[in-house]
Design an enzyme around this catalytic site. Structure first.
Site, PDB file in Angstrom:
ATOM      1  N   ASN A 273     -63.940 -24.023  54.779  1.00 17.54           N
ATOM      2  CA  ASN A 273     -62.839 -23.055  54.757  1.00 17.54           C
ATOM      3  C   ASN A 273     -61.929 -23.179  55.975  1.00 17.54           C
ATOM      4  O   ASN A 273     -60.786 -22.700  55.958  1.00 17.54           O
ATOM      5  CB  ASN A 273     -63.390 -21.630  54.674  1.00 17.54           C
ATOM      6  CG  ASN A 273     -63.729 -21.231  53.252  1.00 17.54           C
ATOM      7  OD1 ASN A 273     -63.499 -21.985  52.312  1.00 17.54           O
ATOM      8  ND2 ASN A 273     -64.286 -20.050  53.093  1.00 17.54           N
ATOM      9  N   ILE A 299     -68.907 -17.337  43.903  1.00 14.62           N
ATOM     10  CA  ILE A 299     -68.898 -16.765  42.553  1.00 14.62           C
ATOM     11  C   ILE A 299     -68.924 -17.837  41.473  1.00 14.62           C
ATOM     12  O   ILE A 299     -69.442 -17.613  40.380  1.00 14.62           O
ATOM     13  CB  ILE A 299     -67.678 -15.840  42.350  1.00 14.62           C
ATOM     14  CG1 ILE A 299     -66.367 -16.609  42.502  1.00 14.62           C
ATOM     15  CG2 ILE A 299     -67.740 -14.652  43.289  1.00 14.62           C
ATOM     16  CD1 ILE A 299     -65.136 -15.816  42.116  1.00 14.62           C
ATOM     17  N   CYS A 367     -68.502 -12.398  54.001  1.00 13.01           N
ATOM     18  CA  CYS A 367     -68.576 -13.651  53.246  1.00 13.01           C
ATOM     19  C   CYS A 367     -67.200 -14.295  53.379  1.00 13.01           C
ATOM     20  O   CYS A 367     -66.764 -14.566  54.492  1.00 13.01           O
ATOM     21  CB  CYS A 367     -68.982 -13.408  51.794  1.00 13.01           C
ATOM     22  SG  CYS A 367     -68.091 -12.072  50.953  1.00 13.01           S
TER      23      CYS A 367
END
Length: 643
Positions: A273, A299, A367
């Site tokens: 990220n 997810i 998260c």
């Protein structure tokens, strides 16, 4: 199981009168097991008796007169619809529900199958919130008021219960108009020493503006669980205000020398990220902090795991037996899904957070955006730390606090508004000869985040049944109503959106509905006194201790469940015993000195007890038990009176 499924559908036996059937198809057969339809040798003589299929605005209903059975499916529960190649026996229509119910209808005429298929694609999932079931649902007169349940929980009162505001933590109204963060609640609790400049600076350095704020404060250690999203650190960016914000959290915990930053993501994901301008905290920049990563996947991985689990649950057997799945194939398939590994990862992070709080160290959990894995971890840690959250009322409050208020995207994750895949435009492009499963258009935002949370709670319930006031049925009803869209409580993606939809004015509350059925959710093994003497509930998360939740994922599979679950049997026995005690008191009151008066006949007994049964004061089991006791008294006569 079928009666249970009908009960959560909402309309029960009145649906045929309330919802006039839009489509009625005769000569339809419902296969008993999902994978029977894959048998190409199926003939009409080998199929179950035919019935009639009704499609109403809210339900799909199959009526089988020969077997005197009805199967009701709420349209909002339908996940995917598949119209496969025509077989000698007819055209298979395969329906998979979000509640893990799988149905295969064999429709004799291809034209009828296409009509039902096309209609389901149009109406099973709406495109706007206003089309959801909750905006038209009406429980009927004499059930409960629209306002019931909406005022049950006050988040400010919940924070007062855990001891804030105090000298270390204060209420800020900076987000009153959702200007800082539109996915956070209006009122936030932050360290008293954090200035407005620090709060604004920290919000600007966090993804989606989700700055670190208080979620839970332990009453004994005064250690805090805070939550936020990932920092926008990239490869080297820093923010002085954000570093000061975490330092303020450390100062708000006088007994602690360290604040643990719990990054629930795998380390590699967090590092990746950074290339997009996001990332994670480094201990060099955040003085007094320790960073701990956990391997809770994103997810997309979780959605894939659930899809694999559904496939495993519907596994076909070998060619020699189409009725019983291969044992080894099932176990290998279950392991390949990684589902229990993911459950363990969530529990592992939650246990770590709870243990640090008991030790006196505050934690900051995040998260990526802070509304999925963060909600799972914070809520489960609170559940382990605070016995209040393990009561029925407390668990509802926990969902209100850590899921609804802090912006878990219920509607996106549950796919409330996901249209089915279309060939373009607003209407489905259905080809009659197509054998391709029509799945939802953009499933990228759907994920079983809340399902995993309930699964984790169930794992705790199985290991520590004495610690929970609620039972398994309570969790199943919660799960099913996440997808039913029957009530407004779990609709929307954040507090702001729910207020804009005016759900409290226009829909009924799930909590109001569930409070009318509290006796169905009571765990007979609950020991409140034992819970009060526990600092923390510590589960065993060794792989061999985690189980597949059969009553969730295989709930509708006939033949694999006990005729009556143990807890249900215990509940019935406890209810029976209580009713007999009530009956004894009633007899003493009526009989005076004689205790068991003669002449207490059936007609008189029914006049006393049947109104209580109708009102729910006495269960049906208690009624028959008490009546049996009364009959025994009359039969034994003088022998009983002489005791």
């Amino acid at each position: 199981m079928e009666n249970f499924y009908r009960s959560i559908g909402g309309l029960g036996s009145t649906a045929l009168t309330l919802d006039r059937p839009g489509i009625e198809v005769e000569n339809v057969r419902l296969l008993e097991r999902f994978y029977h339809w894959q048998n190409k040798n199926l003939t009409e003589s080998s199929l179950p008796p035919a019935g009639t299929l009704y499609l109403t605005p809210t339900h799909l209903i199959f009526v089988n007169p020969a077997e005197k059975r009805e199967t009701w499916v709420l349209l909002s529960h339908i996940g995917t619809v598949e119209r496969s190649s025509i077989l000698p026996a007819g055209c298979p229509l395969v329906i998979r529900c979000k509640t893990f119910l799988s149905l295969v209808f064999i429709i004799s005429k291809d034209r009828d199958c296409h009509e039902v298929y096309s209609a389901l694609l149009r109406i099973a999932q709406p495109s706007t919130f206003e089309e959801l079931y909750c905006f038209s649902y009406n429980p009927g007169e004499g059930n409960f008021e629209r306002s019931a349940g909406w005022n049950t929980f006050d988040i400010q009162f919940e924070y007062q219960r855990i001891g804030v505001p105090n000298r270390h933590w204060t209420l800020t109204k900076m987000n009153q108009n959702y200007d800082i963060c539109d996915s956070y609640p209006q009122y936030l609790y932050v360290p008293t020493c954090a200035s407005q400049k620090v709060l604004l600076g920290s919000a600007g350095f966090r993804s989606r503006g989700r700055l670190p704020v208080l979620s839970y404060l332990h009453p004994s250690t005064n250690a805090a669980i805070c939550r936020c999203s990932q920092p926008l650190s990239g490869f080297s960016a820093r923010c002085e205000e954000d570093e000061q914000m975490l330092a303020c959290i450390l100062r708000a915990t006088p007994s602690s020398r360290t604040v643990w930053i719990i990054d629930t993501r795998p380390r590699l994901n967090a590092m990746a990220n950074r290339a997009t301008g996001k990332g994670y905290e480094t201990e060099q920049n955040y003085v007094g902090m320790k960073v701990q990563f956990f391997s809770i996947e994103n997810i997309h991985v979780m959605r894939s795991a659930l899809n694999k689990l559904v496939e495993v649950s519907d596994l076909k057997a070998g060619s020699d037996d189409l009725n019983v799945p291969s044992h080894s194939i099932f176990l290998d398939g279950l392991q390949a899904t990684g589902w229990l590994k993911h459950i363990r990862a969530i529990l592992d992070a939650s246990v770590f957070v709870a243990e640090k709080i008991v030790e006196g160290d505050s934690v900051v959990v995040h998260c990526s955006d802070g509304w999925d894995r963060t909600s799972q971890t914070c809520a489960l840690a609170c559940l382990l730390l605070d016995p209040y959250y393990r009561t029925i009322h407390g668990f509802m409050a926990l969902i209100e606090k850590d899921w609804l208020s802090f912006g878990h995207k219920f509607s996106e994750r549950a796919g409330h508004l996901r249209p089915f895949y279309t060939g373009g435009g607003n209407s489905p492009a259905v080809t009659p000869s197509s054998a391709v499963s029509m799945v939802m258009d953009t499933t990228r935002e759907q994920s079983p985040v809340f399902t995993q949370f309930l699964d984790c709670v169930w794992q705790l319930l199985v290991q520590k049944p004495y610690a929970f006031q609620f039972n398994e049925r309570f969790l199943l009803v919660l799960h099913d109503h996440l997808y039913s869209c029957q009530f407004g409580t779990l609709i929307g993606n954040n507090e702001k959106e729910r207020k804009e939809l005016r759900l409290e004015e226009r829909t009924y509350s799930l909590w109001g509905f569930m409070k009318r059925h509290l006796t169905e959710y009571i765990n007979p093994l609950y020991d409140a006194e034992r819970c009060r003497n526990m600092d923390i509930l510590v589960p065993d998360i060794a792989p061999q201790q985690l189980r597949l939740w059969v009553m969730m994922y295989n709930r509708f599979e006939e033949g694999i469940h006990p005729r009556e679950p143990l807890l249900s049997a215990l509940t019935i026995l406890k209810d029976h015993s209580s009713s007999l005690e009530d009956h004894l008191q009633l007899l003493e009151k009526i009989g005076g000195a004689d205790v068991f008066p003669m002449g207490f006949h059936e007609e008189a007994f029914d006049r006393v007890y049947q109104p209580a049964v109708r009102c729910g004061t006495v269960s049906e089991y208690g009624y028959f038990g008490a009546r049996y006791c009364s009959a025994a008294v009359e039969i034994m006569g003088d022998d009983v009176q002489s005791l």
